[in-house]
Design a protein around this motif. Structure first.
Motif, mmCIF file in Angstrom:
data_model
loop_
_atom_site.group_PDB
_atom_site.id
_atom_site.type_symbol
_atom_site.label_atom_id
_atom_site.label_comp_id
_atom_site.label_asym_id
_atom_site.label_seq_id
_atom_site.Cartn_x
_atom_site.Cartn_y
_atom_site.Cartn_z
ATOM 1 N N LEU A 177 -15.018 -19.954 28.554
ATOM 2 C CA LEU A 177 -14.489 -19.649 27.355
ATOM 3 C C LEU A 177 -15.181 -18.191 26.929
ATOM 4 O O LEU A 177 -16.395 -17.911 27.293
ATOM 5 N N VAL A 178 -14.457 -17.415 26.311
ATOM 6 C CA VAL A 178 -14.944 -15.922 25.989
ATOM 7 C C VAL A 178 -14.455 -15.791 24.511
ATOM 8 O O VAL A 178 -13.553 -16.223 24.101
ATOM 9 N N CYS A 179 -15.132 -14.920 23.534
ATOM 10 C CA CYS A 179 -14.814 -14.822 22.344
ATOM 11 C C CYS A 179 -15.468 -13.248 22.050
ATOM 12 O O CYS A 179 -16.219 -12.946 22.626
ATOM 13 N N ALA A 195 -11.513 -7.043 17.762
ATOM 14 C CA ALA A 195 -12.148 -8.656 18.553
ATOM 15 C C ALA A 195 -11.561 -8.800 19.645
ATOM 16 O O ALA A 195 -12.248 -9.334 20.456
ATOM 17 N N VAL A 196 -10.348 -8.426 19.938
ATOM 18 C CA VAL A 196 -9.647 -8.499 21.393
ATOM 19 C C VAL A 196 -10.536 -7.744 22.355
ATOM 20 O O VAL A 196 -10.773 -8.178 23.476
ATOM 21 N N LEU A 197 -10.750 -6.519 21.825
ATOM 22 C CA LEU A 197 -11.672 -5.811 22.853
ATOM 23 C C LEU A 197 -12.980 -6.372 23.174
ATOM 24 O O LEU A 197 -13.475 -6.330 24.444
ATOM 25 N N ARG A 198 -13.658 -6.627 21.985
ATOM 26 C CA ARG A 198 -15.041 -7.613 22.310
ATOM 27 C C ARG A 198 -14.840 -8.738 23.206
ATOM 28 O O ARG A 198 -15.815 -9.082 23.984
ATOM 29 N N MET A 199 -13.603 -9.249 23.122
ATOM 30 C CA MET A 199 -13.408 -10.493 24.002
ATOM 31 C C MET A 199 -13.359 -10.030 25.444
ATOM 32 O O MET A 199 -13.815 -10.620 26.402
ATOM 33 N N LYS A 200 -12.482 -8.961 25.610
ATOM 34 C CA LYS A 200 -12.277 -8.647 26.960
ATOM 35 C C LYS A 200 -13.580 -8.019 27.560
ATOM 36 O O LYS A 200 -13.736 -8.238 28.841
ATOM 37 N N GLU A 201 -14.350 -7.504 26.808
ATOM 38 C CA GLU A 201 -15.766 -6.832 27.362
ATOM 39 C C GLU A 201 -16.577 -8.120 27.715
ATOM 40 O O GLU A 201 -17.108 -7.872 28.828
ATOM 41 N N TRP A 256 -6.473 -16.045 29.152
ATOM 42 C CA TRP A 256 -5.496 -16.924 28.998
ATOM 43 C C TRP A 256 -5.628 -17.693 27.622
ATOM 44 O O TRP A 256 -6.846 -17.928 27.249
ATOM 45 N N ASN A 257 -4.633 -18.221 27.125
ATOM 46 C CA ASN A 257 -4.660 -19.085 25.648
ATOM 47 C C ASN A 257 -5.433 -18.220 24.733
ATOM 48 O O ASN A 257 -6.230 -18.698 23.882
ATOM 49 N N LEU A 258 -5.126 -16.855 24.396
ATOM 50 C CA LEU A 258 -5.545 -16.345 23.551
ATOM 51 C C LEU A 258 -5.475 -16.959 22.254
ATOM 52 O O LEU A 258 -4.140 -17.082 21.917
ATOM 53 N N ARG A 259 -6.241 -16.831 21.180
ATOM 54 C CA ARG A 259 -6.111 -17.337 19.846
ATOM 55 C C ARG A 259 -6.837 -16.335 19.106
ATOM 56 O O ARG A 259 -7.965 -15.784 19.277
ATOM 57 N N LEU A 260 -6.206 -16.148 17.794
ATOM 58 C CA LEU A 260 -6.792 -15.270 16.796
ATOM 59 C C LEU A 260 -7.291 -16.055 15.684
ATOM 60 O O LEU A 260 -6.169 -16.756 15.040
ATOM 61 N N GLU A 261 -8.343 -15.960 14.863
ATOM 62 C CA GLU A 261 -8.658 -16.618 13.662
ATOM 63 C C GLU A 261 -9.024 -15.232 12.863
ATOM 64 O O GLU A 261 -9.885 -14.573 13.006
ATOM 65 N N THR A 262 -8.455 -15.521 11.448
ATOM 66 C CA THR A 262 -8.756 -14.366 10.587
ATOM 67 C C THR A 262 -9.353 -15.033 9.118
ATOM 68 O O THR A 262 -8.805 -16.181 8.692
ATOM 69 N N ALA A 263 -10.255 -14.479 8.539
ATOM 70 C CA ALA A 263 -10.559 -14.943 7.424
ATOM 71 C C ALA A 263 -11.299 -13.824 6.489
ATOM 72 O O ALA A 263 -11.695 -12.615 6.930
ATOM 73 N N TYR A 317 -10.482 -15.564 20.749
ATOM 74 C CA TYR A 317 -11.211 -16.430 21.602
ATOM 75 C C TYR A 317 -10.208 -16.776 22.734
ATOM 76 O O TYR A 317 -8.968 -17.037 22.341
ATOM 77 N N GLY A 318 -10.556 -16.955 23.824
ATOM 78 C CA GLY A 318 -9.408 -17.388 25.137
ATOM 79 C C GLY A 318 -10.271 -18.051 26.305
ATOM 80 O O GLY A 318 -11.321 -18.220 26.209
ATOM 81 N N THR A 319 -9.516 -18.527 27.218
ATOM 82 C CA THR A 319 -10.174 -18.838 28.629
ATOM 83 C C THR A 319 -10.055 -17.731 29.560
ATOM 84 O O THR A 319 -8.828 -17.346 29.969
ATOM 85 N N ALA A 320 -11.310 -16.897 30.004
ATOM 86 C CA ALA A 320 -11.237 -16.164 30.744
ATOM 87 C C ALA A 320 -11.141 -16.848 32.365
ATOM 88 O O ALA A 320 -11.951 -17.882 32.325
ATOM 89 N N VAL A 321 -10.574 -16.117 33.180
ATOM 90 C CA VAL A 321 -10.285 -16.839 34.364
ATOM 91 C C VAL A 321 -10.944 -15.862 35.398
ATOM 92 O O VAL A 321 -10.889 -14.579 35.553
ATOM 93 N N ARG A 322 -11.388 -16.454 36.645
ATOM 94 C CA ARG A 322 -12.046 -15.828 37.851
ATOM 95 C C ARG A 322 -12.006 -16.638 38.867
ATOM 96 O O ARG A 322 -11.651 -18.194 38.858
ATOM 97 N N ALA A 323 -11.915 -16.234 40.177
ATOM 98 C CA ALA A 323 -11.991 -16.934 41.393
ATOM 99 C C ALA A 323 -12.962 -17.842 41.416
ATOM 100 O O ALA A 323 -14.112 -17.547 41.264
ATOM 101 N N ARG A 324 -12.666 -18.885 41.959
ATOM 102 C CA ARG A 324 -13.754 -20.202 41.884
ATOM 103 C C ARG A 324 -14.776 -19.611 42.985
ATOM 104 O O ARG A 324 -14.514 -19.147 43.871
ATOM 105 N N ARG A 325 -15.993 -20.209 42.626
ATOM 106 C CA ARG A 325 -17.001 -19.779 43.553
ATOM 107 C C ARG A 325 -17.558 -20.617 44.613
ATOM 108 O O ARG A 325 -17.147 -21.799 44.477
#
Length: 148
Positions: free
Chosen positions: A57-59, A98-104, A115-122, A140-148
């Protein structure tokens, strides 16, 4: 008469400094988007090749304040109705930041995509008139990487 002049000066200062801050922020966003373009973001829920990838999970969140000029123009627009274009750039900046911070965060965790990007606004309200003081966006969304 003094009150009118003071109001117009504040309105002009709000416009000038608001535009400068907005342009600087957009420039920063564009530069950072270039450096993070290798991390792809999808709204698709299903992660392909789940057996080889792990999800984390990343946000990213941001609160962007409304400047005096935008608030004034929006209040005028509320009198007659219609599109409040003065807030549209505010929301665009907030979403992109917000998307940039999530990508960082995804990059720091070694992910190659989100994957599964979601945006919430208030809206954050201030004052008796319930006018918008700031806007918060959470990506927020699910960041993916190769299994270790």
């Amino acid at each position: 008469m003094f009150d009118l002049i003071l109001f117009l000066v504040l309105l002009l200062l709000g416009f000038v400094f608001g535009q400068l801050a907005e342009k600087r922020h957009f420039k920063s966003i564009i530069e950072r988007e270039k450096t993070l373009r290798d991390i792809l973001v999808f709204s698709e829920r299903r992660i392909p090749d789940e057996e080889r990838l792990e999800g984390i999970l990343v946000c990213g969140s941001v609160v962007v304040s409304v400047d005096f000029f935008k608030r004034f123009v929006a209040n005028l627009r509320n009198l007659v109705g219609g599109r409040v274009s003065s807030y549209e750039s505010l929301l665009e900046r907030a979403r992109r930041e917000a998307v940039l911070r999530m990508k960082e965060e995804a990059r720091r965790k070694g992910a190659s995509g989100v994957w599964n990007l979601r945006l919430e606004t208030a809206s954050i309200y201030k004052g008796a008139a319930q006018s918008v003081g700031a806007v918060e966006v959470v990506a927020y969304g699910t960041a993916v990487r190769a299994r270790r």
